[in-house]
Design a protein around this motif. Sequence first.
Motif, PDB file in Angstrom:
ATOM      1  N   SER A   1      13.803 -29.319  -3.671  1.00  0.00           N
ATOM      2  CA  SER A   1      12.474 -29.904  -3.849  1.00  0.00           C
ATOM      3  C   SER A   1      12.610 -31.356  -3.411  1.00  0.00           C
ATOM      4  CB  SER A   1      12.083 -29.815  -5.333  1.00  0.00           C
ATOM      5  OG  SER A   1      10.875 -30.499  -5.560  1.00  0.00           O
ATOM      6  N   LYS A   2      11.913 -31.752  -2.380  1.00  0.00           N
ATOM      7  CA  LYS A   2      12.072 -33.122  -1.852  1.00  0.00           C
ATOM      8  C   LYS A   2      10.715 -33.653  -1.430  1.00  0.00           C
ATOM      9  CE  LYS A   2      14.351 -35.903   1.695  1.00  0.00           C
ATOM     10  NZ  LYS A   2      15.353 -35.979   2.769  1.00  0.00           N
ATOM     11  N   HIS A   3      10.322 -34.758  -2.022  1.00  0.00           N
ATOM     12  CA  HIS A   3       9.022 -35.365  -1.723  1.00  0.00           C
ATOM     13  C   HIS A   3       9.213 -36.863  -1.465  1.00  0.00           C
ATOM     14  CE1 HIS A   3       7.191 -31.620  -3.096  1.00  0.00           C
ATOM     15  NE2 HIS A   3       8.118 -31.645  -4.044  1.00  0.00           N
ATOM     16  N   LEU A   4      10.257 -37.163  -0.707  1.00  0.00           N
ATOM     17  CA  LEU A   4      10.624 -38.560  -0.471  1.00  0.00           C
ATOM     18  C   LEU A   4       9.565 -39.310   0.343  1.00  0.00           C
ATOM     19  CD1 LEU A   4      12.657 -40.899  -0.612  1.00  0.00           C
ATOM     20  CD2 LEU A   4      13.944 -39.790   1.246  1.00  0.00           C
ATOM     21  N   ARG A   5       8.866 -38.619   1.241  1.00  0.00           N
ATOM     22  CA  ARG A   5       7.829 -39.295   2.035  1.00  0.00           C
ATOM     23  C   ARG A   5       6.774 -39.924   1.134  1.00  0.00           C
ATOM     24  NH1 ARG A   5       8.526 -34.869   5.490  1.00  0.00           N
ATOM     25  NH2 ARG A   5       9.414 -35.486   7.504  1.00  0.00           N
ATOM     26  N   GLU A   6       6.398 -39.185   0.078  1.00  0.00           N
ATOM     27  CA  GLU A   6       5.413 -39.718  -0.867  1.00  0.00           C
ATOM     28  C   GLU A   6       5.960 -40.957  -1.587  1.00  0.00           C
ATOM     29  OE1 GLU A   6       6.136 -36.508  -0.212  1.00  0.00           O
ATOM     30  OE2 GLU A   6       4.787 -35.160  -1.291  1.00  0.00           O
ATOM     31  N   CYS A   7       7.272 -40.942  -1.853  1.00  0.00           N
ATOM     32  CA  CYS A   7       7.881 -42.097  -2.531  1.00  0.00           C
ATOM     33  C   CYS A   7       7.791 -43.342  -1.648  1.00  0.00           C
ATOM     34  CB  CYS A   7       9.345 -41.818  -2.866  1.00  0.00           C
ATOM     35  SG  CYS A   7       9.601 -40.447  -4.005  1.00  0.00           S
ATOM     36  N   TYR A   8       8.147 -43.186  -0.372  1.00  0.00           N
ATOM     37  CA  TYR A   8       8.051 -44.335   0.547  1.00  0.00           C
ATOM     38  C   TYR A   8       6.614 -44.863   0.596  1.00  0.00           C
ATOM     39  CZ  TYR A   8      12.593 -43.084   2.801  1.00  0.00           C
ATOM     40  OH  TYR A   8      13.907 -42.810   3.088  1.00  0.00           O
ATOM     41  N   ALA A   9       5.685 -43.927   0.720  1.00  0.00           N
ATOM     42  CA  ALA A   9       4.286 -44.328   0.916  1.00  0.00           C
ATOM     43  C   ALA A   9       3.751 -45.072  -0.308  1.00  0.00           C
ATOM     44  CB  ALA A   9       3.434 -43.082   1.207  1.00  0.00           C
ATOM     45  N   ARG A  10       4.003 -44.523  -1.469  1.00  0.00           N
ATOM     46  CA  ARG A  10       3.487 -45.150  -2.685  1.00  0.00           C
ATOM     47  C   ARG A  10       4.200 -46.467  -2.971  1.00  0.00           C
ATOM     48  NH1 ARG A  10      -0.404 -46.847  -5.579  1.00  0.00           N
ATOM     49  NH2 ARG A  10      -0.023 -46.844  -7.819  1.00  0.00           N
ATOM     50  N   GLY A  11       5.493 -46.516  -2.717  1.00  0.00           N
ATOM     51  CA  GLY A  11       6.254 -47.747  -2.928  1.00  0.00           C
ATOM     52  C   GLY A  11       5.753 -48.884  -2.059  1.00  0.00           C
ATOM     53  N   GLN A  12       5.408 -48.567  -0.831  1.00  0.00           N
ATOM     54  CA  GLN A  12       4.870 -49.599   0.063  1.00  0.00           C
ATOM     55  C   GLN A  12       3.572 -50.182  -0.484  1.00  0.00           C
ATOM     56  OE1 GLN A  12       5.497 -46.901   3.632  1.00  0.00           O
ATOM     57  NE2 GLN A  12       5.593 -48.895   4.621  1.00  0.00           N
ATOM     58  N   GLU A  13       2.741 -49.293  -1.047  1.00  0.00           N
ATOM     59  CA  GLU A  13       1.489 -49.780  -1.666  1.00  0.00           C
ATOM     60  C   GLU A  13       1.781 -50.695  -2.851  1.00  0.00           C
ATOM     61  OE1 GLU A  13      -0.878 -45.594  -0.906  1.00  0.00           O
ATOM     62  OE2 GLU A  13      -0.933 -46.471  -2.916  1.00  0.00           O
ATOM     63  N   LEU A  14       2.730 -50.267  -3.695  1.00  0.00           N
ATOM     64  CA  LEU A  14       3.003 -51.015  -4.926  1.00  0.00           C
ATOM     65  C   LEU A  14       3.517 -52.425  -4.633  1.00  0.00           C
ATOM     66  CD1 LEU A  14       4.705 -48.314  -7.209  1.00  0.00           C
ATOM     67  CD2 LEU A  14       2.410 -49.285  -7.466  1.00  0.00           C
ATOM     68  N   ILE A  15       4.358 -52.558  -3.621  1.00  0.00           N
ATOM     69  CA  ILE A  15       4.977 -53.866  -3.361  1.00  0.00           C
ATOM     70  C   ILE A  15       4.117 -54.706  -2.406  1.00  0.00           C
ATOM     71  CG2 ILE A  15       6.381 -53.231  -1.346  1.00  0.00           C
ATOM     72  CD1 ILE A  15       7.918 -55.217  -4.168  1.00  0.00           C
ATOM     73  N   GLY A  16       3.214 -54.069  -1.706  1.00  0.00           N
ATOM     74  CA  GLY A  16       2.440 -54.801  -0.696  1.00  0.00           C
ATOM     75  C   GLY A  16       3.226 -54.985   0.594  1.00  0.00           C
ATOM     76  N   TRP A  17       3.880 -53.932   1.001  1.00  0.00           N
ATOM     77  CA  TRP A  17       4.778 -53.956   2.173  1.00  0.00           C
ATOM     78  C   TRP A  17       4.041 -54.383   3.439  1.00  0.00           C
ATOM     79  CZ3 TRP A  17       9.862 -53.914   2.554  1.00  0.00           C
ATOM     80  CH2 TRP A  17      10.507 -53.497   3.724  1.00  0.00           C
ATOM     81  N   ALA A  18       2.858 -53.852   3.625  1.00  0.00           N
ATOM     82  CA  ALA A  18       2.135 -54.104   4.882  1.00  0.00           C
ATOM     83  C   ALA A  18       1.700 -55.558   4.994  1.00  0.00           C
ATOM     84  CB  ALA A  18       0.918 -53.183   4.969  1.00  0.00           C
TER      85      ALA A  18
END
Lengths: 754, 350
Positions: free
Chosen positions: A407-424
């Motif tokens: 079970s691997k949902h790492l893409r969702e982790c990257y996406a949500r983490g970027q939102e949380l930190i303000g990566w963009a």
Amino acid sequence: MLTEATGQPLDRVDGRLKVMGGARYTAEWDLPGLAYGALATSAIAHGKVRTLDIKAAQQAPGVLAVLTYLNAPRLQPMPEKVGGTLFRGEGGITETLQPLQDATIAYAGQPLAVVVADTHEHARYAASLVRITYDEAKPELDRATASRQTLPEAFTGSKEEPLQVTVGDPRSALAAASVKLERVYESAITHHNPIEQLATIARWEKRNGADYLTVYDTTRGVDTLQEVISASLNLPKDNVHIICPFIGGAFGSKGWLYAPALLTAMAARVVGRPVKIELRRQDMFSTAGQRGATRQTLSLGATRDGKLTSLQHDTQAQTSMVSGYTEPCARVSRMMYAVPNLGFAHHLSHLNLPSPCPMRGPGETVGGWALECAIDELATELNIDPVELRLRNYADKNPETGKPFSSKHLRECYARGQELIGWAARNPKPRSMREGNSLIGYGVATTMYPAARREASARATIFADGHALVQSATHELGNGAYTIFRQISADALTLPVNNVRFELGDSALPKAPTTGGSATTATVGPAATAASEAVLSALKQLAARDAKSPLFGASEEAIEARDGRLVRKANAAQGETYAAILKRAKLPSISAEGTAKPGDEREQFSFYSFGAVFAKVRVDEASGSIRVAQLCAVYDVGRLMNPQTARSQFIGGMSMGLGATLMEATHYDARNGRAVVRNLADYHVPSMADTPDILVEALNIPDPHISALGARGIGEIGCVGTPAAITNAVFHATGQRLRSLPLTPDKLLKALAS
Amino acid sequence: MHPFQYQRAESGDQAVAVVAKNPDAAFIAGGTSQVDLLKEGVHQPSLLVDVAGLPLRQITDFEGGVRIGANATNTEAAYYPAIQARYPAVSEALLAGASVQIRNMATMAGNPLQRTRCPYFRDLDQPCNKRTPGSGCAAIGGYNHVHALFGASAACVATHPSDLAVALSALDARVQTTGPRGSRTIAFPDLHRLPGTTPHLDTVLEHGELITSIDLPAFAGRSHYLKVRERASYAYALASCAVALEMDGAKIKRARIALGGVAHKPWRATPAEALLAGQQPTEKLFQAAAAAAFADAKPLEHNAYKIPMGRNLLVRALLETSGLQPLQGPAGTAFAASVGGMAGQVATPN
């Protein structure tokens, strides 16, 4: 229907006890006639004891005995394996040195005498009067020049943990790669330093002429310690009883080093009274285990558009002269990215330093740091966003074994983490962001943890008052075991969570493995369920046999448990409470054991948890000071049993990762191998002021293959990933790559000056 | 811990008399540092005379300055309004040190008398001239990350760990004592010694001499303390500095600078002080002063980082004290003193 208890943010059931001082920790057991032991330890790191003058100690007030290698009871050798785990030899997990058996000295701080006295103060003072002279040899303290260097085959002897592996042809692929990157990363020795130091109380008794030994110990492996002590002292296993209801933190210690427990048992034998030995904080830096220093070489080959073609991860690890423990640094590299040519090797140098042992994220914390920093360096080299580079190499199956992930949902982790930190919103250019005196930087790292599951057993008892008790020889080390196993058991028994208790930390209980490897939830949870189901099955049979029961004559399959009642599946109105069944049968309680173990799903899938960690740092260039301004992580760890205790596990792990990154290091004198850092004033762990608000989210998607609970372990994943996220953020802030942990101000100032 | 006798002092004179006649006796007050040394066997007195109960706890206005009783706690002194307002370097140094719990126990006389954090001093199995005269110095040639740049000797390269002492040195505080030979006043910069060949002696205090108060002389200028450490709180300084500036219009009338974490005592940077006197404050001037302050630094194997760190720190302290740059937090608080500040994005408290 009752709401499911699992998944609820239940307060720690032992929280009040702990806060009020009612939770009894090992050193707090007060046995009648208790005597106290204190250690005299080696001043040198290599050589032999020449003379041991114990006269003054023997004559000091209150002294009952002084044990040395000349008079101590003889011990059997450390077992080769315990519970399938390799103890001895290269790659073995434990220190094999049995204490006080001969004059040989393998490291400074090694116990050479135990003084037992009527009070703690008398024992400590008398220990200071033991005079030892030595035949000193030059200690080996340098990994590179060590005369004993080996290539261990497998970590802890496990066939799933080979330490020397080549898939494809990483060397040729690297040579042929259009982009090559080779970097060396180094990490310092670190120590677990739980607030509760190692402690043991041992009491011998005669029962029917036979020797029985009761041991209260800070162990997170009551069954393992029982085997080690019984084997070492040549006692039947059933004559040794280990008790440990609460542990004041372990983080990898308190599992695999047995000298303090054995010394206590020996001392109690000699004086014929119960004896307690509690290590001093200074002793924790020599006899309680550590994470050894590492030197890791990462060689990456890639295409211009960022596809990895080759990955080689070579580690120079270190251990003592009396252990084969090897920090398994390639644990992340072997599974994280889709790379066709993959290799890793572990070289082990034996040194005259104290023995290492697992420490939170063994291998993953520093090995994952090196890998995730190298990936970040490659992203810079290729001018690709660090998250994007990771996505371009996303692995849908394990690159070493070819098995799909469970079970691997790492893409969702990257996406949500970027939102949380303000990566963009960041300026991706290094050294481009500033606030006041500080440079600002953002960093990312992928994290993971192997989702282990082992065999465990439990016993469930339902009482005639409608309450239930579930028991297993697992451990509460701050992980929330009392709480979540109560929740899991309550669901399996369909009882309100407050009607169920869970007991642990006792070798007399049904077997459970040493608590470690983030495997406890996935291991003991199913055992608690199995035991609960077994006792319900027994209760169903009891009711069906009882002519007065509304369930009389029903087959077991036709009965189900619902809200503390057994009812006919076909007609839930026909049923009765557990209490009613027991009372009519005049039974005070009914018990059953259950065992659960992983099956062939382990052959079909590769089991891992995943996550993405993001850090924002402030760097004060003038002083070299680094502060973590923000830390966010999104984890894919299966289903959460308790989001509140889970959050504590995550932020605790991340704080420990933050400490390993910025400040934690134990130094040994390069001339004599003595610990120079050996107290908590000099060994820095993060203070509250070092720890930002940590934002943690978990996807909470059940793993369909690990067990019916869908839960993977979470004890260590927080510690992994955090170091690389912070280190990469420091690069983004300063433009400097720091490749040596911890990132103390002196190192940053040196890098900035060059 | 070695066995010892313990008694409570009846009066200052009685305490002095008892300790003076027994070469193995020592005073104890807050005990926050001393008890560790007792437990480690580094300090092995036969008699401890507890002076914590003596009536030496008052903080009072005195001759235009402030008189701080020896037994005032670090917490009491740090938050004493006249100290926080007029001698912020003292409050900043106190509040950037230790922890609340320790500051509530530690006394103002005890703090400057704490012993070095050289790790070899605390390990009885390592040589240390400060602990065991004549045994040698393990830090020379050993792990000397936290050791001295200035004033060290072949016998000892230890540094003094007190933050407070650095601020008191820059402010030319005065130490009042009573001892076997009567009372005297010691200028704070003269209280601590350099190691020379007798590093076991930290200060000029005689055996049995008891500090009764620490006096801050009248001062109309600005003062400030800055500290760098390996974690954001509860750690000894890698390097620190205290600055006291008195202005004459736009020019510096007098500057006093004490450097911490770099010597066996708070290190007065006299060449830098001389360079600043009579000058208009500018960043360039401050850089020149910092260069002068560290011109004679003699690094060991592991502590050369303290030179750029110390220079940069001094420049910043001068910029912040002179007002050319803002303080990083309210004057007289740990937030002003702590370089790097706290983790997270915490709003600066008032």
